[in-house]
Design an enzyme around this catalytic site. Structure first.
Site, mmCIF file in Angstrom:
data_model
loop_
_atom_site.group_PDB
_atom_site.id
_atom_site.type_symbol
_atom_site.label_atom_id
_atom_site.label_comp_id
_atom_site.label_asym_id
_atom_site.label_seq_id
_atom_site.Cartn_x
_atom_site.Cartn_y
_atom_site.Cartn_z
ATOM 1 N N ASP A 84 0.620 -1.357 -0.037
ATOM 2 C CA ASP A 84 -0.036 -0.149 -0.005
ATOM 3 C C ASP A 84 0.881 1.101 0.086
ATOM 4 O O ASP A 84 1.651 1.535 1.202
ATOM 5 C CB ASP A 84 -0.885 -0.088 1.373
ATOM 6 C CG ASP A 84 -1.874 1.354 1.331
ATOM 7 O OD1 ASP A 84 -1.738 2.120 0.486
ATOM 8 O OD2 ASP A 84 -2.752 1.211 2.197
ATOM 9 N N ILE A 85 0.904 1.903 -0.997
ATOM 10 C CA ILE A 85 2.145 2.837 -1.179
ATOM 11 C C ILE A 85 1.696 4.067 -0.478
ATOM 12 O O ILE A 85 2.333 5.008 -0.097
ATOM 13 C CB ILE A 85 2.183 3.654 -2.626
ATOM 14 C CG1 ILE A 85 1.015 4.292 -3.353
ATOM 15 C CG2 ILE A 85 2.841 2.258 -3.633
ATOM 16 C CD1 ILE A 85 1.205 4.902 -4.550
ATOM 17 N N ASN A 112 2.378 2.047 -11.058
ATOM 18 C CA ASN A 112 1.045 2.569 -11.477
ATOM 19 C C ASN A 112 0.171 2.732 -10.135
ATOM 20 O O ASN A 112 -0.883 3.423 -10.798
ATOM 21 C CB ASN A 112 0.792 1.194 -12.100
ATOM 22 C CG ASN A 112 -0.712 1.142 -12.694
ATOM 23 O OD1 ASN A 112 -0.988 1.753 -13.706
ATOM 24 N ND2 ASN A 112 -1.611 0.471 -11.940
ATOM 25 N N TYR A 211 -7.087 15.365 -9.567
ATOM 26 C CA TYR A 211 -6.168 14.487 -10.373
ATOM 27 C C TYR A 211 -5.293 15.103 -11.319
ATOM 28 O O TYR A 211 -3.983 14.455 -11.271
ATOM 29 C CB TYR A 211 -7.184 13.386 -11.078
ATOM 30 C CG TYR A 211 -6.403 12.110 -11.861
ATOM 31 C CD1 TYR A 211 -5.879 11.054 -10.962
ATOM 32 C CD2 TYR A 211 -6.505 12.330 -13.080
ATOM 33 C CE1 TYR A 211 -5.315 10.004 -11.804
ATOM 34 C CE2 TYR A 211 -5.827 11.453 -14.025
ATOM 35 C CZ TYR A 211 -5.328 10.302 -13.358
ATOM 36 O OH TYR A 211 -4.824 9.349 -14.030
ATOM 37 N N LYS A 215 -0.912 14.662 -11.297
ATOM 38 C CA LYS A 215 -0.105 14.048 -12.417
ATOM 39 C C LYS A 215 0.680 15.094 -13.022
ATOM 40 O O LYS A 215 1.812 14.610 -13.451
ATOM 41 C CB LYS A 215 -1.110 13.510 -13.430
ATOM 42 C CG LYS A 215 -2.186 12.198 -12.960
ATOM 43 C CD LYS A 215 -1.057 11.085 -12.433
ATOM 44 C CE LYS A 215 -2.075 9.791 -12.161
ATOM 45 N NZ LYS A 215 -1.118 8.899 -11.728
ATOM 46 N N VAL A 244 -7.700 4.813 -21.326
ATOM 47 C CA VAL A 244 -7.905 3.259 -20.973
ATOM 48 C C VAL A 244 -9.235 2.813 -20.407
ATOM 49 O O VAL A 244 -9.690 3.539 -19.503
ATOM 50 C CB VAL A 244 -6.852 2.845 -20.427
ATOM 51 C CG1 VAL A 244 -7.033 1.270 -20.372
ATOM 52 C CG2 VAL A 244 -5.443 2.985 -21.138
#
Length: 288
Positions: A84-85, A112, A211, A215, A244
């Site tokens: 769990d980052i 990712n 978001y 990024k 995606v």
């Protein structure tokens, strides 16, 4: 079993992460870095989901047809490891396990793991930046010393074209582009949070988008991190997988997860001719 190469994929129990693991196994035999058996750590927060993902890949039709896995006579083995980052202790625990298991180092990490929350508020911003920016960069700093000091070693951060700088004022855009250090980028993230808390992010030159800003920060920090570590060896890049069709895009994406996996996998397995600190999409460097 002895492995010639070892890689890690974070947030890999579904979507793009799962496809990255699959495509690493499929494409590794044709990689210029193929030097023998490859171990891929599929990591995920939840043990049950992570182990289910490994089981799914063991029965995956594409992997079976290509005989990619060692159980079918191929070169790749996939193992689950909890990560769990967003928890420093989890990152450190995994790093310690990697050190014990692979004392001579690992070969690549594809970060990712990330989140995209609904709505826009200071809480959403802090949570999103906490995972996509701060935790991802903490993982970078923790895993980099484990990478073999070679240009065949790779660190890839999965970012997004949503982080393009055309959404910002000229002042903020110039701050991003002139950032020399990770601390410079972090200062921009801090200013974004402060502006959101004051309800004045647009006046400050930011979009009302957690978001996208996370990024943008990740792209900028990856570039600065690569510059700071350029003499060590590993190539460090960020990549957009494209739009995606995953849970994150609510099924609206135009690319399959396997198509989205292509650029991150290329950055891990291809000969990049020393290219580092760049932002990639469609397997080519992009203007930020």
């Amino acid at each position: 079993m002895t492995y010639s190469r070892v890689g890690v994929v974070t947030g890999a129990n579904k979507g793009i992460g799962l496809a990255i693991v699959r495509q690493l196994a499929v494409q590794y035999p044709n990689s210029p870095h193929n030097s023998g058996p490859l171990l891929i750590y599929l990591t995920a927060r939840d043990k049950g989901r992570g182990e289910a993902a490994v089981k799914e890949l063991l029965e995956d039709g594409q992997l079976k047809r290509s005989k990619a896995l060692t159980r079918d006579g191929g070169l790749s083995e996939i193992k689950y490891h909890q990560l769990d980052i967003t928890e420093s202790s989890s990152i450190q625990s995994f790093a310690e396990d990697l050190k014990k298991a692979h004392g001579d180092g690992i070969d690549f990490v594809i970060n990712n793991a990330g989140i995209a929350l609904q709505g826009f508020s200071s809480d959403v911003v802090k949570t999103t930046l906490g995972c996509n920016y701060y935790s991802t960069m903490e993982a970078c700093h923790t895993f980099l010393p484990l990478l073999k000091p070679s240009a065949t070693s790779r660190l890839v951060n999965v970012a997004s074209t949503a982080g393009a700088l055309n959404k910002y004022s000229d002042e903020i855009r110039n701050r991003f582009l002139s950032s020399k250090t990770e601390s410079d980028v972090t200062a921009i993230m801090q200013d974004f949070v402060a502006a959101v808390e004051a309800g004045k992010e647009k006046e400050a030159g930011f979009p009302s988008a957690a978001y996208a800003t996370s990024k943008a920060g990740l792209i900028g920090a990856t570039r600065a991190f690569a510059a700071a570590e350029k003499d060590r060896g590993p190539l460090i890049n960020s990549a957009c997988p494209g739009y995606v069709n995953t849970d994150m895009t609510k099924g609206n994406g135009t690319l399959s997860p396997d198509e989205g996996a292509q650029t991150p996998v290329m950055l891990a397995l291809a000969d990049l001719m020393g290219q580092t600190g760049l932002f990639w999409r469609n397997e080519r460097p992009q203007e930020w």
